[in-house]
Write a protein that holds these residues in place. Structure first.
Motif, PDB file in Angstrom:
ATOM      1  N   LEU A  77       2.106  15.894   6.060  1.00 60.79           N
ATOM      2  CA  LEU A  77       1.204  15.046   5.283  1.00 60.79           C
ATOM      3  C   LEU A  77       0.874  15.733   3.958  1.00 60.79           C
ATOM      4  N   ASP A  78       0.347  14.965   3.015  1.00 65.54           N
ATOM      5  CA  ASP A  78       0.095  15.513   1.683  1.00 65.54           C
ATOM      6  C   ASP A  78      -0.872  16.690   1.723  1.00 65.54           C
ATOM      7  N   SER A 121       1.382  16.184  -4.710  1.00 66.18           N
ATOM      8  CA  SER A 121       0.942  15.846  -3.357  1.00 66.18           C
ATOM      9  C   SER A 121      -0.357  15.047  -3.371  1.00 66.18           C
ATOM     10  N   LEU A 122      -1.295  15.430  -4.235  1.00 70.92           N
ATOM     11  CA  LEU A 122      -2.583  14.740  -4.287  1.00 70.92           C
ATOM     12  C   LEU A 122      -2.486  13.366  -4.955  1.00 70.92           C
ATOM     13  N   ALA A 123      -1.435  13.155  -5.753  1.00 68.74           N
ATOM     14  CA  ALA A 123      -1.322  11.909  -6.510  1.00 68.74           C
ATOM     15  C   ALA A 123      -1.158  10.694  -5.611  1.00 68.74           C
ATOM     16  N   GLY A 124      -0.513  10.852  -4.439  1.00 67.07           N
ATOM     17  CA  GLY A 124      -0.314   9.720  -3.539  1.00 67.07           C
ATOM     18  C   GLY A 124      -1.626   9.171  -2.989  1.00 67.07           C
ATOM     19  N   PRO A 125      -2.439  10.009  -2.305  1.00 65.98           N
ATOM     20  CA  PRO A 125      -3.732   9.522  -1.821  1.00 65.98           C
ATOM     21  C   PRO A 125      -4.630   9.014  -2.947  1.00 65.98           C
ATOM     22  N   CYS A 126      -4.633   9.695  -4.091  1.00 65.94           N
ATOM     23  CA  CYS A 126      -5.478   9.249  -5.209  1.00 65.94           C
ATOM     24  C   CYS A 126      -5.057   7.867  -5.708  1.00 65.94           C
ATOM     25  N   ALA A 127      -3.751   7.595  -5.714  1.00 66.47           N
ATOM     26  CA  ALA A 127      -3.272   6.276  -6.130  1.00 66.47           C
ATOM     27  C   ALA A 127      -3.811   5.200  -5.196  1.00 66.47           C
ATOM     28  N   GLY A 128      -3.820   5.487  -3.893  1.00 69.20           N
ATOM     29  CA  GLY A 128      -4.356   4.530  -2.931  1.00 69.20           C
ATOM     30  C   GLY A 128      -5.847   4.310  -3.102  1.00 69.20           C
ATOM     31  N   LEU A 159      -7.549   3.175   2.116  1.00 68.15           N
ATOM     32  CA  LEU A 159      -8.569   4.193   2.341  1.00 68.15           C
ATOM     33  C   LEU A 159      -8.227   5.072   3.544  1.00 68.15           C
ATOM     34  N   LEU A 160      -7.806   4.452   4.641  1.00 67.57           N
ATOM     35  CA  LEU A 160      -7.498   5.227   5.831  1.00 67.57           C
ATOM     36  C   LEU A 160      -6.253   6.079   5.624  1.00 67.57           C
ATOM     37  N   TRP A 161      -5.189   5.479   5.065  1.00 69.34           N
ATOM     38  CA  TRP A 161      -3.945   6.222   4.854  1.00 69.34           C
ATOM     39  C   TRP A 161      -4.163   7.388   3.894  1.00 69.34           C
ATOM     40  N   GLY A 162      -4.979   7.150   2.849  1.00 70.71           N
ATOM     41  CA  GLY A 162      -5.273   8.227   1.912  1.00 70.71           C
ATOM     42  C   GLY A 162      -6.049   9.351   2.558  1.00 70.71           C
ATOM     43  N   ALA A 163      -7.059   8.996   3.367  1.00 70.16           N
ATOM     44  CA  ALA A 163      -7.873  10.020   4.026  1.00 70.16           C
ATOM     45  C   ALA A 163      -7.047  10.823   5.024  1.00 70.16           C
ATOM     46  N   VAL A 164      -6.235  10.143   5.829  1.00 72.67           N
ATOM     47  CA  VAL A 164      -5.395  10.824   6.812  1.00 72.67           C
ATOM     48  C   VAL A 164      -4.417  11.766   6.115  1.00 72.67           C
ATOM     49  N   ASN A 165      -3.859  11.327   4.997  1.00 75.83           N
ATOM     50  CA  ASN A 165      -2.883  12.142   4.292  1.00 75.83           C
ATOM     51  C   ASN A 165      -3.485  13.399   3.679  1.00 75.83           C
ATOM     52  N   LEU A 166      -4.795  13.463   3.538  1.00 78.20           N
ATOM     53  CA  LEU A 166      -5.435  14.658   2.998  1.00 78.20           C
ATOM     54  C   LEU A 166      -5.705  15.714   4.070  1.00 78.20           C
ATOM     55  N   LEU A 167      -5.458  15.390   5.338  1.00 73.38           N
ATOM     56  CA  LEU A 167      -5.627  16.390   6.394  1.00 73.38           C
ATOM     57  C   LEU A 167      -4.597  17.506   6.208  1.00 73.38           C
ATOM     58  N   PRO A 168      -4.970  18.756   6.523  1.00 73.51           N
ATOM     59  CA  PRO A 168      -4.047  19.887   6.298  1.00 73.51           C
ATOM     60  C   PRO A 168      -2.978  19.992   7.388  1.00 73.51           C
ATOM     61  N   SER A 187       0.815  -1.215   0.000  1.00 75.26           N
ATOM     62  CA  SER A 187       0.000   0.000   0.000  1.00 75.26           C
ATOM     63  C   SER A 187       0.847   1.263   0.000  1.00 75.26           C
ATOM     64  N   ILE A 188       1.911   1.281   0.788  1.00 78.05           N
ATOM     65  CA  ILE A 188       2.742   2.484   0.843  1.00 78.05           C
ATOM     66  C   ILE A 188       3.536   2.650  -0.446  1.00 78.05           C
ATOM     67  N   ILE A 189       3.956   1.533  -1.056  1.00 80.36           N
ATOM     68  CA  ILE A 189       4.621   1.647  -2.352  1.00 80.36           C
ATOM     69  C   ILE A 189       3.653   2.209  -3.393  1.00 80.36           C
ATOM     70  N   VAL A 190       2.405   1.753  -3.385  1.00 79.24           N
ATOM     71  CA  VAL A 190       1.401   2.297  -4.304  1.00 79.24           C
ATOM     72  C   VAL A 190       1.246   3.797  -4.079  1.00 79.24           C
ATOM     73  N   HIS A 191       1.146   4.200  -2.812  1.00 78.21           N
ATOM     74  CA  HIS A 191       0.996   5.620  -2.468  1.00 78.21           C
ATOM     75  C   HIS A 191       2.178   6.439  -2.975  1.00 78.21           C
ATOM     76  N   GLU A 192       3.378   5.991  -2.670  1.00 81.79           N
ATOM     77  CA  GLU A 192       4.568   6.734  -3.069  1.00 81.79           C
ATOM     78  C   GLU A 192       4.774   6.710  -4.583  1.00 81.79           C
ATOM     79  N   MET A 193       4.375   5.609  -5.238  1.00 76.22           N
ATOM     80  CA  MET A 193       4.472   5.564  -6.698  1.00 76.22           C
ATOM     81  C   MET A 193       3.559   6.597  -7.335  1.00 76.22           C
ATOM     82  N   GLY A 194       2.408   6.879  -6.689  1.00 75.77           N
ATOM     83  CA  GLY A 194       1.542   7.940  -7.191  1.00 75.77           C
ATOM     84  C   GLY A 194       2.282   9.269  -7.229  1.00 75.77           C
ATOM     85  N   HIS A 195       2.980   9.585  -6.129  1.00 72.18           N
ATOM     86  CA  HIS A 195       3.799  10.801  -6.112  1.00 72.18           C
ATOM     87  C   HIS A 195       4.885  10.746  -7.177  1.00 72.18           C
ATOM     88  N   ALA A 196       5.612   9.622  -7.211  1.00 64.49           N
ATOM     89  CA  ALA A 196       6.789   9.516  -8.074  1.00 64.49           C
ATOM     90  C   ALA A 196       6.433   9.608  -9.553  1.00 64.49           C
TER      91      ALA A 196
END
Length: 258
Positions: free
Chosen positions: A190-191, A102-109, A177-186, A56-65
């Motif tokens: 975090l993203d 920044s948004l690409a990571g949560p969206c990838a998840g 879902l949880l990691w993506g939602a948490v990462n969208l907090l301002p 899951s974290i690789i998917v998230h970071e690949m979204g950024h990358a």
């Protein structure tokens, strides 16, 4: 802990995802193991959790990358501690580019979670979803549901005969879902906090940084209270650390302006 790339160690695991190098620091495995042992400490459950976390974290970071590559950079991914970093020194630093990165990571998840649900349905198992107390959306027959709720969203599916498969699906969906939602907090770093900083700096760079750090501290303190209401010490400690880190950053930044 969250912003600085850890130094190389003899225990690092190295591999490539296409053109993007990935390094996993040994501390990442330790933290994932400790978190996996908080609930069901059966070896199969802990192994499922650790596999789900790294994927899951690789998917998230690949979204950024991938977006960093799109904006001209040569990124690398490092997993360590409680998460990971998609590091890129040479990608476009414009506000638009940084917000999209920044948004690409949560969206990838989120997209990965959708793909998992579609695979479940393709395999002949019904799937369903509740949004708060509203409408129930289902596809296929669900006689023996398996699922979970996170932030008002409930997902469920027709249970598989293998407990290991159900455990892996639950872990993958819950983390993404949880990691993506948490990462969208301002809350920085975090993203969502990175996006808030970029937006706040549109007027004045100095005032924008101060404003974004204030927003970050308030949001982190609110999440500490949420952690207490959930009786989750991990949540309270995690956001307590972020609140204190942002306070230190704000104090140091103000001192540098004088």
């Amino acid at each position: 802990m969250f912003l600085v790339e850890p130094p190389p160690s003899p225990g690092d695991l190295h591999f490539q995802m296409g053109e993007i190098p990935v390094r996993i620091h040994p501390f990442f495995w330790l933290v994932a193991l400790i978190m996996g042992m908080q609930g069901d400490a059966a070896p199969a459950a802990v192994l499922s959790w650790m596999v789900a976390v790294v994927v899951s974290i690789i998917v998230h970071e690949m979204g950024h990358a991938i977006f960093q590559q799109h904006f001209g950079g040569r990124p690398r991914i490092v997993l360590y501690g409680l998460g990971g970093l998609a590091i890129c020194e040479d990608c476009d630093r414009s506000t638009r580019s940084q917000i999209l990165i920044s948004l690409a990571g949560p969206c990838a998840g989120f997209l990965f979670a959708v793909a998992i649900m579609l695979i479940i349905r393709t395999l002949g198992h019904g799937i369903g979803m509740f949004i708060g107390d509203g409408a129930k959306l289902t596809s296929g027959n669900i006689l023996d549901p398996k699922g979970f709720s996170v932030f008002g969203l409930t997902l469920f599916w027709e249970e598989f005969s293998s407990p290991q498969v159900n455990r892996m699906l639950l872990d993958l969906l819950w983390i993404n879902l949880l990691w993506g939602a948490v990462n969208l907090l301002p809350i920085y770093p975090l993203d969502g906090g990175r996006v808030a900083r970029e937006v706040c700096q549109l007027g004045s760079a100095q005032q924008g940084i101060v404003l974004s750090l204030r927003i970050s501290m308030v949001a982190a303190i609110m999440m500490i209270l949420v952690g207490f209401s959930w009786q989750s010490w991990f949540t309270a400690i995690f956001f307590g650390y972020l609140a204190y880190s942002n306070y230190q950053t704000l104090t140091a930044y103000r001192a540098s302006l004088w």
